[in-house]
Design a protein around this motif. Structure first.
Motif, PDB file in Angstrom:
ATOM      1  N   ASN A  57       0.868  -1.176   0.000  1.00 27.32           N
ATOM      2  CA  ASN A  57       0.000   0.000   0.000  1.00 27.32           C
ATOM      3  C   ASN A  57       0.906   1.227   0.000  1.00 27.32           C
ATOM      4  O   ASN A  57       1.878   1.292   0.750  1.00 27.32           O
ATOM      5  CB  ASN A  57      -0.901   0.018   1.239  1.00 27.32           C
ATOM      6  CG  ASN A  57      -1.720   1.294   1.313  1.00 27.32           C
ATOM      7  OD1 ASN A  57      -2.505   1.602   0.424  1.00 27.32           O
ATOM      8  ND2 ASN A  57      -1.532   2.060   2.384  1.00 27.32           N
ATOM      9  N   HIS A  59      -0.550   4.597  -0.177  1.00 29.36           N
ATOM     10  CA  HIS A  59      -1.296   5.823   0.096  1.00 29.36           C
ATOM     11  C   HIS A  59      -2.037   5.671   1.415  1.00 29.36           C
ATOM     12  O   HIS A  59      -3.142   5.124   1.481  1.00 29.36           O
ATOM     13  CB  HIS A  59      -2.282   6.104  -1.041  1.00 29.36           C
ATOM     14  CG  HIS A  59      -2.967   7.431  -0.940  1.00 29.36           C
ATOM     15  ND1 HIS A  59      -3.938   7.845  -1.837  1.00 29.36           N
ATOM     16  CD2 HIS A  59      -2.837   8.444  -0.040  1.00 29.36           C
ATOM     17  CE1 HIS A  59      -4.365   9.049  -1.509  1.00 29.36           C
ATOM     18  NE2 HIS A  59      -3.716   9.426  -0.414  1.00 29.36           N
ATOM     19  N   THR A  60      -1.397   6.124   2.477  1.00 26.21           N
ATOM     20  CA  THR A  60      -2.017   6.158   3.803  1.00 26.21           C
ATOM     21  C   THR A  60      -1.295   7.206   4.629  1.00 26.21           C
ATOM     22  O   THR A  60      -0.211   7.677   4.264  1.00 26.21           O
ATOM     23  CB  THR A  60      -1.973   4.777   4.468  1.00 26.21           C
ATOM     24  OG1 THR A  60      -2.941   4.708   5.500  1.00 26.21           O
ATOM     25  CG2 THR A  60      -0.592   4.490   5.063  1.00 26.21           C
ATOM     26  N   ASN A 162      -4.028  10.775  -7.935  1.00 30.83           N
ATOM     27  CA  ASN A 162      -4.940  10.323  -6.891  1.00 30.83           C
ATOM     28  C   ASN A 162      -6.384  10.724  -7.145  1.00 30.83           C
ATOM     29  O   ASN A 162      -6.652  11.758  -7.742  1.00 30.83           O
ATOM     30  CB  ASN A 162      -4.511  10.895  -5.525  1.00 30.83           C
ATOM     31  CG  ASN A 162      -3.240  10.278  -5.008  1.00 30.83           C
ATOM     32  OD1 ASN A 162      -2.735   9.317  -5.575  1.00 30.83           O
ATOM     33  ND2 ASN A 162      -2.711  10.822  -3.929  1.00 30.83           N
ATOM     34  N   HIS A 163      -7.286   9.880  -6.623  1.00 31.21           N
ATOM     35  CA  HIS A 163      -8.741  10.111  -6.583  1.00 31.21           C
ATOM     36  C   HIS A 163      -9.238  11.082  -7.663  1.00 31.21           C
ATOM     37  O   HIS A 163      -9.674  12.198  -7.361  1.00 31.21           O
ATOM     38  CB  HIS A 163      -9.185  10.601  -5.203  1.00 31.21           C
ATOM     39  CG  HIS A 163      -8.262  11.570  -4.522  1.00 31.21           C
ATOM     40  ND1 HIS A 163      -7.979  12.826  -5.026  1.00 31.21           N
ATOM     41  CD2 HIS A 163      -7.564  11.469  -3.370  1.00 31.21           C
ATOM     42  CE1 HIS A 163      -7.154  13.450  -4.209  1.00 31.21           C
ATOM     43  NE2 HIS A 163      -6.884  12.654  -3.196  1.00 31.21           N
ATOM     44  N   GLU A 185      -5.182   6.182  -9.506  1.00 29.45           N
ATOM     45  CA  GLU A 185      -5.864   5.564  -8.379  1.00 29.45           C
ATOM     46  C   GLU A 185      -7.311   5.271  -8.767  1.00 29.45           C
ATOM     47  O   GLU A 185      -8.093   6.188  -9.025  1.00 29.45           O
ATOM     48  CB  GLU A 185      -5.817   6.497  -7.164  1.00 29.45           C
ATOM     49  CG  GLU A 185      -6.218   5.839  -5.862  1.00 29.45           C
ATOM     50  CD  GLU A 185      -5.995   6.770  -4.684  1.00 29.45           C
ATOM     51  OE1 GLU A 185      -5.171   6.425  -3.802  1.00 29.45           O
ATOM     52  OE2 GLU A 185      -6.638   7.836  -4.639  1.00 29.45           O
ATOM     53  N   SER A 188     -10.054   3.687  -3.473  1.00 32.07           N
ATOM     54  CA  SER A 188      -9.542   4.044  -2.150  1.00 32.07           C
ATOM     55  C   SER A 188     -10.745   4.146  -1.224  1.00 32.07           C
ATOM     56  O   SER A 188     -11.883   3.851  -1.618  1.00 32.07           O
ATOM     57  CB  SER A 188      -8.777   5.377  -2.190  1.00 32.07           C
ATOM     58  OG  SER A 188      -9.684   6.452  -2.385  1.00 32.07           O
ATOM     59  N   LYS A 189     -10.510   4.575  -0.010  1.00 32.70           N
ATOM     60  CA  LYS A 189     -11.608   4.746   0.940  1.00 32.70           C
ATOM     61  C   LYS A 189     -12.630   5.742   0.416  1.00 32.70           C
ATOM     62  O   LYS A 189     -13.832   5.620   0.671  1.00 32.70           O
ATOM     63  CB  LYS A 189     -11.065   5.212   2.287  1.00 32.70           C
ATOM     64  CG  LYS A 189     -12.158   5.526   3.310  1.00 32.70           C
ATOM     65  CD  LYS A 189     -11.599   5.840   4.669  1.00 32.70           C
ATOM     66  CE  LYS A 189     -12.714   6.282   5.615  1.00 32.70           C
ATOM     67  NZ  LYS A 189     -13.812   5.306   5.706  1.00 32.70           N
ATOM     68  N   SER A 212      -5.714   1.704  -3.046  1.00 35.89           N
ATOM     69  CA  SER A 212      -5.049   2.097  -1.800  1.00 35.89           C
ATOM     70  C   SER A 212      -6.075   2.256  -0.694  1.00 35.89           C
ATOM     71  O   SER A 212      -7.285   2.192  -0.924  1.00 35.89           O
ATOM     72  CB  SER A 212      -4.287   3.412  -1.995  1.00 35.89           C
ATOM     73  OG  SER A 212      -5.214   4.478  -2.172  1.00 35.89           O
ATOM     74  N   ASP A 213      -5.582   2.480   0.516  1.00 35.04           N
ATOM     75  CA  ASP A 213      -6.464   2.782   1.644  1.00 35.04           C
ATOM     76  C   ASP A 213      -6.825   4.264   1.690  1.00 35.04           C
ATOM     77  O   ASP A 213      -7.969   4.616   1.923  1.00 35.04           O
ATOM     78  CB  ASP A 213      -5.789   2.406   2.973  1.00 35.04           C
ATOM     79  CG  ASP A 213      -5.770   0.909   3.207  1.00 35.04           C
ATOM     80  OD1 ASP A 213      -6.602   0.203   2.607  1.00 35.04           O
ATOM     81  OD2 ASP A 213      -4.914   0.444   3.977  1.00 35.04           O
ATOM     82  N   ASP A 214      -5.827   5.129   1.512  1.00 34.22           N
ATOM     83  CA  ASP A 214      -5.990   6.560   1.752  1.00 34.22           C
ATOM     84  C   ASP A 214      -6.585   6.783   3.135  1.00 34.22           C
ATOM     85  O   ASP A 214      -7.428   7.658   3.339  1.00 34.22           O
ATOM     86  CB  ASP A 214      -6.861   7.212   0.673  1.00 34.22           C
ATOM     87  CG  ASP A 214      -6.774   8.742   0.695  1.00 34.22           C
ATOM     88  OD1 ASP A 214      -5.967   9.278   1.486  1.00 34.22           O
ATOM     89  OD2 ASP A 214      -7.524   9.388  -0.059  1.00 34.22           O
ATOM     90  N   ARG A 255      -9.679  -4.269  -4.206  1.00 30.46           N
ATOM     91  CA  ARG A 255     -10.606  -3.503  -3.378  1.00 30.46           C
ATOM     92  C   ARG A 255     -11.392  -4.491  -2.532  1.00 30.46           C
ATOM     93  O   ARG A 255     -12.028  -5.412  -3.041  1.00 30.46           O
ATOM     94  CB  ARG A 255     -11.565  -2.696  -4.255  1.00 30.46           C
ATOM     95  CG  ARG A 255     -12.694  -2.024  -3.470  1.00 30.46           C
ATOM     96  CD  ARG A 255     -13.625  -1.277  -4.410  1.00 30.46           C
ATOM     97  NE  ARG A 255     -14.821  -0.790  -3.733  1.00 30.46           N
ATOM     98  CZ  ARG A 255     -14.897   0.335  -3.023  1.00 30.46           C
ATOM     99  NH1 ARG A 255     -13.813   1.087  -2.898  1.00 30.46           N
ATOM    100  NH2 ARG A 255     -16.023   0.709  -2.458  1.00 30.46           N
TER     101      ARG A 255
END
Length: 386
Positions: A57, A59-60, A162-163, A185, A188-189, A212-214, A255
């Motif tokens: 991972n 992205h956290t 990202n996102h 990405e 993510s969350k 990712s989690d983010d 996911r």
């Protein structure tokens, strides 16, 4: 009252200057035209690899910047938490920060989230040794995004957008034109959408899908970790091998938002007959093969293996395997006629660039004149009277 007026004028002048600088700075580009992948050959990012796979991972967040941004918990605690969850590469991506290695059993690969602007135009920067501080916090046109990608690519081997669906940070029209980044990405969350990815792939951009989690509170909230990750086909448990696999697209994204059991990739790639074949560790509810425009090309149900032979009209093919609400995404195989991973460069248009800069300067001067003239009138209410 007069002091407040002066303060407002100073603020106005500063804002006009900042907007003008940001609007004028990036060049105007001529982008490589969106064209579907074409050619007689197929590029297979998984060619020659049969495992093992590393869980990663990138992205956290942990607590940083005095609590102003990022998340909760000390960085070492967050990294340890991911190692306890079984991650081989527990990347930590605090905003504009590269920390020291905190891994105990895993592989350390630097990562940080770039971006602090109003438009949420953020990127995960992987493998960098220093932070790139170039940013356009107020203006986020397409040429600003391209200029940022170029700057980040000069400092790091892997740049992930990202996102894209969050606040429209990267529209599908952007992704059909922007070049020079490696990943997008897709889950993510906060965001889950493969539409932008298929838009980029359908435009002939060789871009890989990241999950990712983010997570911003991974130690306090169970829903902030272990919900999105990568299975990376790294030749060795080293930083260089992980980065090489990321650049090559030799990984799959997962996911698993509700953590009710997820699939693991055993193998993927073009077989001896030219079909894209995928094997999982257990039967999936459904395996879909997706192509140009996000169209579903074929579907198999209740199986751990499936294959699809590309047709003459297919430009790229990727696989999605579903088990309950968990989804595994493979990266695409795609057509090419030369160097498959070559990133075409956008062409700077000097005349258009300077026309924009002159136009911005004229508008900024006019706005400043209005601000200053208005301030003088308020300071001298008798000015201009007879």
């Amino acid at each position: 009252r007069r002091a407040a007026g002066v303060a407002l004028r100073v603020l106005g002048v500063a804002l006009v200057a900042a907007l003008a600088l940001e609007a004028a700075w990036p060049p105007v580009y001529r982008y490589p035209p969106p064209r579907p992948f074409a050619g007689e050959r197929w590029h297979d990012p998984y060619a020659g690899f049969d495992g093992p796979w590393l869980r990663a991972n990138f992205h956290t967040h942990s607590g940083a910047w005095g609590g102003v941004s990022d998340g909760g918990g000390e960085a070492a605690e967050v990294v340890a938490h991911y190692e306890e969850l079984g991650y081989d590469v527990p990347g930590l991506s605090n905003y504009m920060t590269i920390g020291p290695s905190l891994v105990r059993t895993g592989v350390h690969v630097t990562a940080y989230e770039h971006g602090f602007g109003l438009g949420k135009v953020h990127q995960t920067v992987v493998g960098a040794e220093r932070v790139c501080w170039l940013e356009f916090p107020l203006v986020t046109m397409r040429r600003h995004k391209q200029r940022l990608i170029d700057a980040l690519a000069e400092t790091a081997p892997v740049v992930v957008l990202n996102h894209p669906a969050m606040r429209g940070s990267y529209s599908e029209a952007d992704l059909e034109r922007l070049v020079g980044y490696q990943g997008l990405e897709i889950s993510s969350k906060y965001v889950h959408d493969t539409g932008p990815w298929d838009a980029a792939l359908s435009a002939g951009r060789p871009v890989w899908g990241f999950a990712s989690d983010d997570g911003h509170h991974v130690l306090e909230r169970d829903s902030h970790s272990g919900i999105g990750w990568l299975w990376i086909g790294a030749a060795e448990r080293t930083r260089d091998a992980v980065v090489a696999a990321l650049r090559a697209g030799r990984f799959a994204a997962v996911r698993d938002r509700r953590k009710r059991g997820s699939l693991r990739l055993e193998s993927c790639g073009l077989d001896d007959d030219g079909a894209l074949a995928i094997a999982l560790d257990r039967p999936a509810d459904e395996i879909c093969f997706v192509g140009q425009g996000g169209a579903v090309l074929a579907t198999a149900t209740g199986t751990r293996t499936a294959s699809y032979r590309p047709r003459a009209e297919d430009t790229y093919v990727r696989a999605e395997a579903c088990l309950g609400e968990s989804v595994l995404y493979t990266n695409p195989v795609f057509r090419h006629a030369g160097d498959p991973l070559a990133h075409p460069r956008p062409e700077v248009r000097p005349t258009a660039t300077w026309l924009v800069r002159v136009g911005v300067a004229v508008l900024a001067i006019a706005a400043l004149r209005v601000l200053i003239a208005g301030g003088k009138r308020r300071a001298d209410p008798l000015a201009g009277s007879s």
